[in-house]
Design a protein around this motif. Structure first.
Motif, PDB file in Angstrom:
ATOM      1  N   LEU A 114       0.846  -1.205   0.000  1.00  0.00           N
ATOM      2  CA  LEU A 114       0.000   0.000   0.000  1.00  0.00           C
ATOM      3  C   LEU A 114       0.868   1.237   0.000  1.00  0.00           C
ATOM      4  CD1 LEU A 114      -3.076   0.667   2.289  1.00  0.00           C
ATOM      5  CD2 LEU A 114      -1.140   2.255   2.349  1.00  0.00           C
ATOM      6  N   ASP A 115       0.495   2.209  -0.816  1.00  0.00           N
ATOM      7  CA  ASP A 115       1.198   3.489  -0.834  1.00  0.00           C
ATOM      8  C   ASP A 115       0.238   4.569  -1.296  1.00  0.00           C
ATOM      9  OD1 ASP A 115       4.485   4.126  -0.790  1.00  0.00           O
ATOM     10  OD2 ASP A 115       3.252   5.677  -1.722  1.00  0.00           O
ATOM     11  N   VAL A 116       0.488   5.794  -0.834  1.00  0.00           N
ATOM     12  CA  VAL A 116      -0.360   6.912  -1.242  1.00  0.00           C
ATOM     13  C   VAL A 116       0.001   7.412  -2.638  1.00  0.00           C
ATOM     14  CG1 VAL A 116       1.092   8.767  -0.314  1.00  0.00           C
ATOM     15  CG2 VAL A 116      -1.400   9.045  -0.350  1.00  0.00           C
ATOM     16  N   SER A 117       1.180   7.039  -3.129  1.00  0.00           N
ATOM     17  CA  SER A 117       1.658   7.498  -4.433  1.00  0.00           C
ATOM     18  C   SER A 117       1.174   6.573  -5.547  1.00  0.00           C
ATOM     19  CB  SER A 117       3.190   7.563  -4.448  1.00  0.00           C
ATOM     20  OG  SER A 117       3.664   7.749  -5.766  1.00  0.00           O
ATOM     21  N   LYS A 118       0.384   7.119  -6.448  1.00  0.00           N
ATOM     22  CA  LYS A 118      -0.100   6.348  -7.597  1.00  0.00           C
ATOM     23  C   LYS A 118       1.059   5.945  -8.500  1.00  0.00           C
ATOM     24  CE  LYS A 118      -3.410   6.631 -11.438  1.00  0.00           C
ATOM     25  NZ  LYS A 118      -4.433   7.510 -12.089  1.00  0.00           N
ATOM     26  N   VAL A 119       2.016   6.835  -8.670  1.00  0.00           N
ATOM     27  CA  VAL A 119       3.193   6.539  -9.490  1.00  0.00           C
ATOM     28  C   VAL A 119       3.943   5.334  -8.922  1.00  0.00           C
ATOM     29  CG1 VAL A 119       5.465   7.400 -10.189  1.00  0.00           C
ATOM     30  CG2 VAL A 119       3.465   8.888 -10.358  1.00  0.00           C
ATOM     31  N   ALA A 120       4.139   5.331  -7.603  1.00  0.00           N
ATOM     32  CA  ALA A 120       4.869   4.237  -6.961  1.00  0.00           C
ATOM     33  C   ALA A 120       4.154   2.910  -7.151  1.00  0.00           C
ATOM     34  CB  ALA A 120       5.053   4.535  -5.480  1.00  0.00           C
ATOM     35  N   ILE A 121       2.855   2.902  -6.942  1.00  0.00           N
ATOM     36  CA  ILE A 121       2.094   1.665  -7.049  1.00  0.00           C
ATOM     37  C   ILE A 121       2.058   1.165  -8.490  1.00  0.00           C
ATOM     38  CG2 ILE A 121      -0.237   0.690  -6.833  1.00  0.00           C
ATOM     39  CD1 ILE A 121       1.286   0.863  -4.211  1.00  0.00           C
ATOM     40  N   ARG A 122       2.000   2.069  -9.429  1.00  0.00           N
ATOM     41  CA  ARG A 122       2.041   1.647 -10.838  1.00  0.00           C
ATOM     42  C   ARG A 122       3.359   0.948 -11.140  1.00  0.00           C
ATOM     43  NH1 ARG A 122       1.986   6.338 -13.473  1.00  0.00           N
ATOM     44  NH2 ARG A 122      -0.277   6.561 -13.359  1.00  0.00           N
ATOM     45  N   TYR A 123       4.451   1.515 -10.669  1.00  0.00           N
ATOM     46  CA  TYR A 123       5.769   0.890 -10.847  1.00  0.00           C
ATOM     47  C   TYR A 123       5.794  -0.490 -10.201  1.00  0.00           C
ATOM     48  CZ  TYR A 123       8.697   4.703 -12.716  1.00  0.00           C
ATOM     49  OH  TYR A 123       9.295   5.634 -13.520  1.00  0.00           O
ATOM     50  N   ALA A 124       5.258  -0.587  -8.974  1.00  0.00           N
ATOM     51  CA  ALA A 124       5.296  -1.841  -8.223  1.00  0.00           C
ATOM     52  C   ALA A 124       4.466  -2.930  -8.889  1.00  0.00           C
ATOM     53  CB  ALA A 124       4.796  -1.594  -6.796  1.00  0.00           C
ATOM     54  N   ALA A 125       3.234  -2.595  -9.247  1.00  0.00           N
ATOM     55  CA  ALA A 125       2.322  -3.597  -9.797  1.00  0.00           C
ATOM     56  C   ALA A 125       2.787  -4.117 -11.152  1.00  0.00           C
ATOM     57  CB  ALA A 125       0.921  -3.007  -9.913  1.00  0.00           C
ATOM     58  N   LYS A 126       3.430  -3.247 -11.903  1.00  0.00           N
ATOM     59  CA  LYS A 126       3.893  -3.656 -13.234  1.00  0.00           C
ATOM     60  C   LYS A 126       5.011  -4.690 -13.134  1.00  0.00           C
ATOM     61  CE  LYS A 126       5.026  -1.630 -17.725  1.00  0.00           C
ATOM     62  NZ  LYS A 126       5.251  -0.369 -18.479  1.00  0.00           N
ATOM     63  N   ARG A 127       5.823  -4.618 -12.089  1.00  0.00           N
ATOM     64  CA  ARG A 127       6.965  -5.527 -11.962  1.00  0.00           C
ATOM     65  C   ARG A 127       6.672  -6.750 -11.098  1.00  0.00           C
ATOM     66  NH1 ARG A 127      13.068  -3.847 -10.002  1.00  0.00           N
ATOM     67  NH2 ARG A 127      13.226  -3.012 -12.121  1.00  0.00           N
ATOM     68  N   TYR A 128       5.877  -6.585 -10.034  1.00  0.00           N
ATOM     69  CA  TYR A 128       5.731  -7.655  -9.042  1.00  0.00           C
ATOM     70  C   TYR A 128       4.286  -8.157  -9.001  1.00  0.00           C
ATOM     71  CZ  TYR A 128      10.122  -5.471  -7.532  1.00  0.00           C
ATOM     72  OH  TYR A 128      11.380  -4.933  -7.485  1.00  0.00           O
ATOM     73  N   SER A 129       3.970  -9.083  -9.863  1.00  0.00           N
ATOM     74  CA  SER A 129       2.597  -9.576  -9.979  1.00  0.00           C
ATOM     75  C   SER A 129       2.194 -10.495  -8.834  1.00  0.00           C
ATOM     76  CB  SER A 129       2.416 -10.320 -11.305  1.00  0.00           C
ATOM     77  OG  SER A 129       3.313 -11.421 -11.392  1.00  0.00           O
ATOM     78  N   GLN A 130       3.169 -10.961  -8.036  1.00  0.00           N
ATOM     79  CA  GLN A 130       2.853 -11.875  -6.934  1.00  0.00           C
ATOM     80  C   GLN A 130       2.289 -11.152  -5.717  1.00  0.00           C
ATOM     81  OE1 GLN A 130       5.810 -10.726  -7.816  1.00  0.00           O
ATOM     82  NE2 GLN A 130       7.458 -11.252  -6.377  1.00  0.00           N
ATOM     83  N   VAL A 131       2.251  -9.818  -5.761  1.00  0.00           N
ATOM     84  CA  VAL A 131       1.764  -9.009  -4.647  1.00  0.00           C
ATOM     85  C   VAL A 131       0.523  -8.240  -5.094  1.00  0.00           C
ATOM     86  CG1 VAL A 131       2.322  -7.112  -3.059  1.00  0.00           C
ATOM     87  CG2 VAL A 131       4.092  -8.766  -3.699  1.00  0.00           C
ATOM     88  N   GLN A 132      -0.421  -8.048  -4.190  1.00  0.00           N
ATOM     89  CA  GLN A 132      -1.600  -7.226  -4.470  1.00  0.00           C
ATOM     90  C   GLN A 132      -1.306  -5.799  -4.009  1.00  0.00           C
ATOM     91  OE1 GLN A 132      -5.453  -9.207  -3.478  1.00  0.00           O
ATOM     92  NE2 GLN A 132      -4.142 -10.790  -2.582  1.00  0.00           N
ATOM     93  N   PHE A 133      -1.370  -4.850  -4.933  1.00  0.00           N
ATOM     94  CA  PHE A 133      -1.026  -3.469  -4.621  1.00  0.00           C
ATOM     95  C   PHE A 133      -2.258  -2.571  -4.696  1.00  0.00           C
ATOM     96  CE2 PHE A 133       3.117  -5.094  -6.082  1.00  0.00           C
ATOM     97  CZ  PHE A 133       3.929  -4.668  -5.042  1.00  0.00           C
ATOM     98  N   CYS A 134      -2.281  -1.573  -3.825  1.00  0.00           N
ATOM     99  CA  CYS A 134      -3.364  -0.586  -3.858  1.00  0.00           C
ATOM    100  C   CYS A 134      -2.828   0.797  -3.509  1.00  0.00           C
ATOM    101  CB  CYS A 134      -4.490  -0.972  -2.895  1.00  0.00           C
ATOM    102  SG  CYS A 134      -4.059  -0.904  -1.138  1.00  0.00           S
ATOM    103  N   VAL A 135      -3.462   1.808  -4.105  1.00  0.00           N
ATOM    104  CA  VAL A 135      -3.225   3.195  -3.724  1.00  0.00           C
ATOM    105  C   VAL A 135      -4.221   3.509  -2.616  1.00  0.00           C
ATOM    106  CG1 VAL A 135      -3.190   5.600  -4.484  1.00  0.00           C
ATOM    107  CG2 VAL A 135      -2.582   3.773  -6.093  1.00  0.00           C
ATOM    108  N   ALA A 136      -3.741   3.886  -1.453  1.00  0.00           N
ATOM    109  CA  ALA A 136      -4.625   4.162  -0.323  1.00  0.00           C
ATOM    110  C   ALA A 136      -3.858   4.948   0.733  1.00  0.00           C
ATOM    111  CB  ALA A 136      -5.168   2.862   0.277  1.00  0.00           C
ATOM    112  N   SER A 137      -4.610   5.534   1.639  1.00  0.00           N
ATOM    113  CA  SER A 137      -4.016   6.291   2.735  1.00  0.00           C
ATOM    114  C   SER A 137      -3.598   5.349   3.862  1.00  0.00           C
ATOM    115  CB  SER A 137      -5.022   7.312   3.272  1.00  0.00           C
ATOM    116  OG  SER A 137      -4.556   7.885   4.476  1.00  0.00           O
ATOM    117  N   SER A 138      -2.413   5.562   4.384  1.00  0.00           N
ATOM    118  CA  SER A 138      -1.957   4.754   5.519  1.00  0.00           C
ATOM    119  C   SER A 138      -2.700   5.136   6.799  1.00  0.00           C
ATOM    120  CB  SER A 138      -0.451   4.930   5.724  1.00  0.00           C
ATOM    121  OG  SER A 138      -0.140   6.281   6.037  1.00  0.00           O
TER     122      SER A 138
END
Length: 268
Positions: A114-138
């Motif tokens: 989870l991260d508040v940065s949409k850019v960060a999550i886009r980078y993460a999800a594109k590379r690491y498909s074994q993890v579920q990623f979301c843009v959200a407030s901590s």
């Protein structure tokens, strides 16, 4: 386990291309596979979190392995607990989260980043498909009460009451914070007076501090790596242009790391 709707806090049901709650609130999955659960009314700026430039610097620096000892140390702690469900708060571009997923293969179920940065999550999800990623407030975690066995928080803010809400009794929160001498040499280029990081221990009501581990090692960085390190830290906002250029010109920039890793056990 499903996400919670950030608007009405009802469970979200996963559909082919979206998540929908019983009240009809819908959140579409991006083509990279992540979901944005940060409504505009919960944002404090148009594009909160780290920028594209910061993400690119972070990925280049982390891919070079300079912070791998920190990731390895947290992975070792996680394998001892083998939580059924794990959340990485402030996961950035996913370097640490993917490491946790690799270490826990066969030992755990679902892993979220989870991260508040949409850019960060886009980078993460594109590379690491074994993890579920979301843009959200901590500060408004989109997870149910007592739904997580472990939460990892590396330099990331989060309300203590939210951690106490989502971590099940007996579960753990693992935090990584700067030790007193973290990046002293980098700070010396920016500040006239270099102060040690505070050693004050945060308060996490509902949790008991169970383990404390101090980790430090020296780094020798090439100019571009040193510049990338600066770009991914809060010090970047205070650095003058000439500092950035001087770092880029370095052939071998010596810099200390200093981290404190703590394990907090949920009471009850």
């Amino acid at each position: 386990m499903s996400y919670l709707c950030p608007l009405c806090h009802s469970p979200l049901a996963a559909q082919e291309k979206s998540f929908v709650c019983p009240q009809g609130h819908q959140f579409d999955k991006a083509k990279e596979g992540y979901v944005n659960l940060l409504p505009v009314q919960h944002k404090h700026s148009r594009d909160p979190g780290d920028s594209t430039e910061m993400m690119q610097a972070r990925r280049a620096f982390l891919d070079a392995g300079h912070y791998q000892p920190l990731r390895d140390a947290i992975c070792q702690v996680l394998t001892c607990f083998a939580p059924e469900k794990l959340l990485d708060i402030g996961c950035g571009e996913g370097y640490y989260t993917a490491g946790f997923a690799g270490a826990l293969t066969g030992l755990t179920g679902d892993i979220w980043g989870l991260d508040v940065s949409k850019v960060a999550i886009r980078y993460a999800a594109k590379r690491y498909s074994q993890v579920q990623f979301c843009v959200a407030s901590s500060h408004r975690l989109p997870f149910g009460d007592s739904s997580l066995g472990a939460v990892v928080r590396i330099f990331a803010p989060c309300k203590a009451e939210e951690l106490a809400r989502v971590v099940k009794p007996g579960g753990v929160v693992i935090t990584a914070t700067p030790g007193p001498r973290h990046l002293m040499q980098l700070k010396a280029l920016i500040y006239q007076e270099v102060l040690l990081h505070s050693q004050e221990v945060e308060s996490l009501p509902g949790f008991v501090e169970e383990q404390t581990q101090h980790i430090s090692w020296p780094m020798t960085l090439k100019g571009e790596e040193a510049a990338a390190l600066l770009q991914m830290t809060p010090f970047a906002w205070r650095a003058r242009p000439e500092v950035r250029e001087a770092l880029k010109a370095e052939a071998a920039f010596a810099c200390e790391t200093d981290f404190v890793v703590r394990v907090w056990r949920r009471e009850g």
